[in-house]
Scaffold this active site. Structure first.
Site, PDB file in Angstrom:
ATOM      1  N   SER A  79      48.599  37.918  10.709  1.00 53.41           N
ATOM      2  CA  SER A  79      47.159  38.053  10.920  1.00 53.41           C
ATOM      3  C   SER A  79      46.569  39.457  10.843  1.00 53.41           C
ATOM      4  CB  SER A  79      46.771  37.440  12.258  1.00 53.41           C
ATOM      5  OG  SER A  79      46.712  36.039  12.115  1.00 53.41           O
TER       6      SER A  79
ATOM      7  N   SER B  26      44.329  35.747  10.910  1.00 53.26           N
ATOM      8  CA  SER B  26      43.219  35.479  11.795  1.00 53.26           C
ATOM      9  C   SER B  26      42.341  36.688  12.108  1.00 53.26           C
ATOM     10  CB  SER B  26      43.758  34.914  13.113  1.00 53.26           C
ATOM     11  OG  SER B  26      44.517  35.892  13.793  1.00 53.26           O
TER      12      SER B  26
ATOM     13  N   LYS C 177      39.199  43.349  17.626  1.00 54.19           N
ATOM     14  CA  LYS C 177      39.336  41.887  17.572  1.00 54.19           C
ATOM     15  C   LYS C 177      39.022  41.276  18.938  1.00 54.19           C
ATOM     16  CE  LYS C 177      42.644  38.352  15.958  1.00 54.19           C
ATOM     17  NZ  LYS C 177      44.008  38.110  15.454  1.00 54.19           N
TER      18      LYS C 177
HETATM   19  N1  GLN Z   1      48.279  32.104   9.904  1.00 53.85           N
HETATM   20  C1  GLN Z   1      49.286  31.996  10.917  1.00 53.85           C
HETATM   21  C2  GLN Z   1      48.921  30.897  11.884  1.00 53.85           C
HETATM   22  O1  GLN Z   1      47.978  30.243  11.648  1.00 53.85           O
HETATM   23  C3  GLN Z   1      49.452  33.313  11.642  1.00 53.85           C
HETATM   24  C4  GLN Z   1      48.317  33.644  12.526  1.00 53.85           C
HETATM   25  C5  GLN Z   1      48.499  34.941  13.255  1.00 53.85           C
HETATM   26  O2  GLN Z   1      49.233  35.828  12.826  1.00 53.85           O
HETATM   27  N2  GLN Z   1      47.830  35.061  14.398  1.00 53.85           N
HETATM   28  O3  GLN Z   1      49.543  30.679  12.862  1.00 53.85           O
END
Ligand code: GLN
Length: 497
Positions: free
Chosen positions: A179, A155, A80
């Protein structure tokens, strides 16, 4: 013959040590697969074929010299683009960091290199890890390998679509509110969010520091355990990292789960404003039936404060984000807009152009809840509720070894379906966010299909209970037989389309 790019890491390792396949041939197979499907998946922001080839050749030289190789040596991995890599741009999928070239490796990256893992590329993501679909990437979304018109989740959507689409054998994601697990669920692969503090955050670009964790995205449970062995453990560079050595995560795989006490918390199936889809619930209940056959004791339970997780998260995470992202002002860090008349104008224009809409929304939310006069009403209150959520889990783990739920309320949704409605996007995370609030580990693994798309089963454990989660996941995986063959027959993206 099976294409090499479809292999798990442990299967590839067996072929490497038997000298049936070279690390270079394995890598070339993956690179050819990337050539064939990447124009449609867009999992990667940057590929590193030349350094990858040099690393593969070095592994082959070692094997030729009769030296032993480690379990992940020579295995291609998708990383990532939120983890710092020396000399290689690390963008967080943001214009703000488009030209950032870190002078150091994140601890996780250093450990991967020491284990001989080959990073084939840096993967797409929601900007600064804020989102659930990769649609917030400044460089365009990734696509789901099962259905190109759908999101891969987020994400860490790029790492999940890379592993689910066979563009890498292993993947690394980060998880602040789901994420790793949600994209793993959407792409039909395994994802593990470790206990907060189990994996170093040094060199991980911060979103919400009290919630962020790095973890594996893999094709099966064994690979997740192997990848944990490589990345987990103490780090003097991260004071929030647990100082004791990590265990061998493969040790419990294959042990019986007879007598395992499973709790099924009802708040993870229905909550105000969200109802888990019938097809998803069916797949999860079928998985629970299989657990019962394997000798587990299953009981419904309740974690009453879990319903406050989402509102609490959307105070705490933006608060931390607004503080973490304050450094990107064009002075020392981040994109700098030129041609402005003074320094305030420069900072304003740099932040305006550098950040996307969702990031700006979070910064505004966070700045608001931290402002004097509101701090007690929002941030302080949220911190207190967070303690109640953690205590709910602690009480549950006095009775149960593992809690089970769906990973997400639905299968992967169509691209564009939720972009104009942030609330709907946020509600998608009701099953994953409570885990980050409590700091505990949770794993998502494939448990069947709804309308032809993969469903994720979430296993949650007490702090440091990753071995128990992996053992329980492995038992299910072996008994259920969601093998890679089944996955291929169900018709993921192919070279042809
Ligand atoms: N979807 C969640 C957010 O938008 C979690 C994102 C994540 O785990 N980085 O904050």
């Amino acid at each position: 013959m099976t294409e090499l790019y479809t292999l798990t890491a442990h299967a590839a390792h067996a072929l490497l040590t038997a000298r049936e396949v070279s690390a270079r041939a394995l890598l070339e197979s993956v690179l050819a697969r990337i050539d064939a499907v990447e124009p449609r998946l867009h999992s990667y922001l940057r590929l590193l074929p030349e350094t990858a080839r040099a690393q593969a050749d070095a592994v082959d030289a070692k094997i030729a010299a009769g030296e032993a190789i480690g379990p992940l040596e020579g295995i291609p991995l998708a990383l990532k683009d939120i983890l710092c890599t020396t000399g290689v741009p690390t963008t967080c999928a943001s214009r703000m960091l488009e030209n950032f070239i870190p002078p150091y490796d994140a601890t996780v990256v250093r450990r991967l290199r020491e284990a001989g893992v080959i990073v084939v590329g840096k993967t797409n993501m929601d900007e600064f890890a804020m989102g659930s679909s990769t649609e917030n990437s400044a460089f365009g979304p990734s696509h789901n390998p099962w259905d190109l018109s759908r999101v891969p989740g987020g994400s860490s959507g790029g790492s999940a679509s890379a592993v689910g689409g066979d563009e890498a054998l292993l993947g690394i994601g980060t998880d602040t509110g789901g994420s790793i697990r949600q994209p793993a669920a959407y792409c039909g692969v395994v994802g593990l969010k470790p206990t907060y503090g189990r994996v170093s955050r040094y060199g991980l670009i911060a979103f919400a520091s009290s919630l962020d964790q790095v973890g594996p995205i893999t094709k099966d449970v064994t690979d997740a355990a192997l990848l944990m062995n490589a990345i987990a453990g103490p780090d003097p560079c991260d004071s929030t990292c647990f100082p004791e050595a990590a265990p061998d995560y493969t040790a419990g795989l294959g042990r019986s789960i007879a007598g395992l006490r499973i709790g099924v918390p009802r708040e993870f199936f229905t909550q105000e404003g969200v109802q888990v889809d019938a097809g998803v619930e069916r797949a999860v209940r079928t998985a629970l039936d299989l657990y019962a056959k394997l000798g587990a004791e299953i009981e419904e339970c309740s974690l009453p404060n879990v319903r406050f997780s989402l509102p609490t998260y959307y105070i705490i995470a933006p608060a931390e984000a607004s503080s973490n992202l304050a450094r990107y002002d064009g002075v020392e860090f981040g994109y700098r807009q030129t041609g402005t008349k003074d320094i305030i104008g420069m900072m304003t224009a740099s932040r305006d152009r550098g950040f996307g809409m969702e990031v700006k929304r979070r910064i505004m939310l966070g700045t608001y809840v931290l402002s004097s006069g509101y701090y007690d009403a929002y941030y302080l209150k949220a911190s207190q509720v967070r303690t109640l959520i953690r205590q709910d889990f602690e009480r549950a783990f006095e009775r149960y070894d593992v809690l089970v739920s769906p990973t997400a309320p639905s299968v992967a949704f169509p691209l564009g379906a939720k972009v104009d409605d942030p609330m709907q996007m946020y509600l998608n995370d009701i099953c994953t966010i409570p885990i980050n609030m409590a700091g505990i580990p949770a794993l998502s693994l494939p448990c069947g299909y709804d309308r032809g798309l993969p469903v994720g089963l979430q296993l949650m454990g007490a702090h440091w209970a990753e071995p128990a989660l992996l053992q329980a996941a492995y038992a299910y995986e072996q008994a259920a037989g969601w093998t890679r063959t089944a996955v291929d027959e169900a018709g993921r993206v192919t070279a042809a389309g």
